[in-house]
Write a protein that holds these residues in place. Structure first.
Motif, mmCIF file in Angstrom:
data_model
loop_
_atom_site.group_PDB
_atom_site.id
_atom_site.type_symbol
_atom_site.label_atom_id
_atom_site.label_comp_id
_atom_site.label_asym_id
_atom_site.label_seq_id
_atom_site.Cartn_x
_atom_site.Cartn_y
_atom_site.Cartn_z
ATOM 1 N N LEU A 286 0.832 -1.200 0.000
ATOM 2 C CA LEU A 286 0.000 0.000 0.000
ATOM 3 C C LEU A 286 0.871 1.256 0.000
ATOM 4 O O LEU A 286 0.477 2.297 -0.530
ATOM 5 C CB LEU A 286 -0.924 0.008 1.219
ATOM 6 N N GLU A 287 2.049 1.148 0.619
ATOM 7 C CA GLU A 287 3.024 2.245 0.604
ATOM 8 C C GLU A 287 4.205 1.863 -0.267
ATOM 9 O O GLU A 287 4.555 0.687 -0.387
ATOM 10 C CB GLU A 287 3.509 2.562 2.020
ATOM 11 N N ILE A 288 4.833 2.869 -0.840
ATOM 12 C CA ILE A 288 5.972 2.603 -1.703
ATOM 13 C C ILE A 288 7.178 2.140 -0.891
ATOM 14 O O ILE A 288 8.002 1.358 -1.375
ATOM 15 C CB ILE A 288 6.324 3.852 -2.552
ATOM 16 N N HIS A 289 7.301 2.598 0.333
ATOM 17 C CA HIS A 289 8.356 2.128 1.241
ATOM 18 C C HIS A 289 7.683 1.638 2.522
ATOM 19 O O HIS A 289 7.125 2.435 3.272
ATOM 20 C CB HIS A 289 9.347 3.251 1.585
ATOM 21 N N GLU A 290 7.718 0.342 2.748
ATOM 22 C CA GLU A 290 7.157 -0.229 3.967
ATOM 23 C C GLU A 290 7.990 -1.426 4.387
ATOM 24 O O GLU A 290 8.883 -1.863 3.653
ATOM 25 C CB GLU A 290 5.684 -0.608 3.762
ATOM 26 N N ALA A 291 7.716 -1.933 5.562
ATOM 27 C CA ALA A 291 8.483 -3.070 6.069
ATOM 28 C C ALA A 291 8.289 -4.288 5.141
ATOM 29 O O ALA A 291 7.230 -4.449 4.539
ATOM 30 C CB ALA A 291 8.019 -3.400 7.486
ATOM 31 N N PRO A 292 9.355 -5.112 5.041
ATOM 32 C CA PRO A 292 10.649 -5.023 5.722
ATOM 33 C C PRO A 292 11.635 -4.135 4.957
ATOM 34 O O PRO A 292 11.624 -4.100 3.728
ATOM 35 C CB PRO A 292 11.139 -6.472 5.704
ATOM 36 N N PHE A 293 12.473 -3.428 5.701
ATOM 37 C CA PHE A 293 13.548 -2.645 5.108
ATOM 38 C C PHE A 293 14.823 -3.487 5.210
ATOM 39 O O PHE A 293 15.254 -3.812 6.314
ATOM 40 C CB PHE A 293 13.704 -1.312 5.833
ATOM 41 N N LEU A 294 15.372 -3.859 4.065
ATOM 42 C CA LEU A 294 16.476 -4.822 4.056
ATOM 43 C C LEU A 294 17.712 -4.260 4.741
ATOM 44 O O LEU A 294 18.203 -3.194 4.400
ATOM 45 C CB LEU A 294 16.804 -5.245 2.632
ATOM 46 N N ARG A 295 18.205 -4.999 5.713
ATOM 47 C CA ARG A 295 19.396 -4.647 6.470
ATOM 48 C C ARG A 295 20.329 -5.858 6.492
ATOM 49 O O ARG A 295 19.878 -7.002 6.403
ATOM 50 C CB ARG A 295 19.032 -4.269 7.919
ATOM 51 N N PRO A 296 21.629 -5.647 6.678
ATOM 52 C CA PRO A 296 22.582 -6.768 6.690
ATOM 53 C C PRO A 296 22.590 -7.488 8.039
ATOM 54 O O PRO A 296 23.618 -7.577 8.718
ATOM 55 C CB PRO A 296 23.922 -6.083 6.401
ATOM 56 N N LEU A 297 21.446 -8.035 8.424
ATOM 57 C CA LEU A 297 21.283 -8.620 9.754
ATOM 58 C C LEU A 297 20.927 -10.100 9.677
ATOM 59 O O LEU A 297 20.104 -10.513 8.857
ATOM 60 C CB LEU A 297 20.186 -7.878 10.527
ATOM 61 N N GLU A 298 21.519 -10.889 10.568
ATOM 62 C CA GLU A 298 21.226 -12.317 10.636
ATOM 63 C C GLU A 298 19.786 -12.572 11.064
ATOM 64 O O GLU A 298 19.157 -13.542 10.639
ATOM 65 C CB GLU A 298 22.188 -13.008 11.629
ATOM 66 N N ASP A 299 19.253 -11.688 11.938
ATOM 67 C CA ASP A 299 17.913 -11.944 12.476
ATOM 68 C C ASP A 299 16.798 -11.343 11.616
ATOM 69 O O ASP A 299 15.626 -11.400 11.982
ATOM 70 C CB ASP A 299 17.795 -11.437 13.913
#
Length: 331
Positions: A286-299
């Motif tokens: 529904l939004e152009i930027h919404e979760a998930p926001f890709l991060r270099p995280l194991e979890d």
């Protein structure tokens, strides 16, 4: 209490003409749901499927008391120990009004956004339609651009052409104001187009998205116009390969760290530094930027039903930028 316009649309189907102005509220408990709207939206709200089914009770500010006054009164009538609100939805003045009525609030950050992360079949269909139409818009735009003397066109001319193509193809509208960056301007990842003429023997970075049924598409292409320096051609190949490899990796159970490891592996293997001024991607819906926001995280673990963009980029300040982006459904 739900105040965010995108969360309201997700839960009730209601969408006002100016989402940024917070034109409606919803109050939801285990027994019922109430949608509170101003008088000017009563006709549209009555047509909502959930309202017609009786699943959502419609409350209208018929006396024009002010929507928030109606919300406070409805809050006091709820049989609830406290009211859960999203911290980011209210400003300080609104929170003080609630507290002045002796209404106890419990904060919950992004409760509905977490629900929106996993798309159902209907949502996936709309996102994929929006993505495909975004792709077709880019293809037709490139054909138009190369069919004429583009050096007589400005970045803003290109923006208007993109808008015209998208609407003609059947889009409901654009997901955001297009980014069209010519030459050195392409080194700015989020650039605002100007009346600058399109340059030959350079790159043109175009980041666009269209909407279908309220859901967004988001793609970026970098076009080579004329003859460019070997450095640009090299970066174009590397960024494209990084995009293709990372997009192919997207699957249920894959972590953000694994995606970033692959991104940096490609960059370093071809002599580029492992750096980028923005994330590798983000959720889209529904939004152009919404979760998930890709991060270099194991979890950070991708799950089936998510939709994320993959958008590696490489930028040389004041010279050029290259970005390739598309949306990927997690399966």
């Amino acid at each position: 209490m739900v105040y965010d316009p995108y969360n309201l649309r997700y839960l009730t189907g209601f969408s006002g003409a100016a989402p940024a102005e917070h034109e409606s509220f919803a109050l939801i408990n285990q027994h019922n749901a109430k949608l509170i709207v101003p008088l000017m939206y009563v006709e549209a709200a009555r047509k909502l499927t959930l309202v017609q089914q009786g699943s959502v009770q419609l409350i209208v500010d018929e006396k024009k008391e002010g929507l928030f006054s109606v919300v406070l009164r409805e809050m006091q009538s709820l049989d609830a120990v406290d009211i859960i609100i999203d911290e980011k939805d209210l400003n300080v003045a609104e929170l003080r009004k609630i507290e002045s009525q002796k209404i106890v609030c419990a904060s919950s950050l992004s409760l509905v956004e977490h629900m929106r992360v996993i798309k159902d079949a209907h949502e996936l269909n709309l996102v994929q339609q929006a993505d495909e139409m975004t792709h077709l818009t880019l293809v037709e735009f490139e054909v138009w651009l190369r069919s004429l003397d583009f050096t007589q066109k400005t970045e803003l001319d290109c923006v208007e052409k993109i808008r015209e193509i998208a609407l003609r193809l059947g889009a409901d509208g654009l997901s955001f104001d297009p980014i069209v960056a010519s030459g050195a301007a392409s080194s700015q990842p989020h650039y605002s187009p100007t009346r600058t003429k399109i340059q030959n023997n350079s790159v043109l970075l175009v980041d666009i998205g269209v909407k279908i049924g309220g859901y967004c598409g988001d793609r970026t292409a970098t076009f080579v116009l004329g003859h460019v320096h070997a450095e640009i051609e090299h970066v174009m190949r590397v960024v494209q390969e990084a995009h293709d490899r990372c997009a192919a990796m997207v699957a249920d159970g894959v972590t953000g760290k694994q995606l970033y490891d692959e991104l940096w592996r490609v960059y370093v293997n071809y002599g580029l530094p492992a750096t980028m001024p923005h994330s590798l991607g983000h959720g889209v819906g529904l939004e152009i930027h919404e979760a998930p926001f890709l991060r270099p995280l194991e979890d950070q673990v991708l799950k089936k039903g998510m939709v994320v963009t993959i958008e590696p980029g490489f930028y040389v300040e004041g010279k050029f930028g290259v970005r390739v982006e598309s949306g990927v459904v997690v399966r």
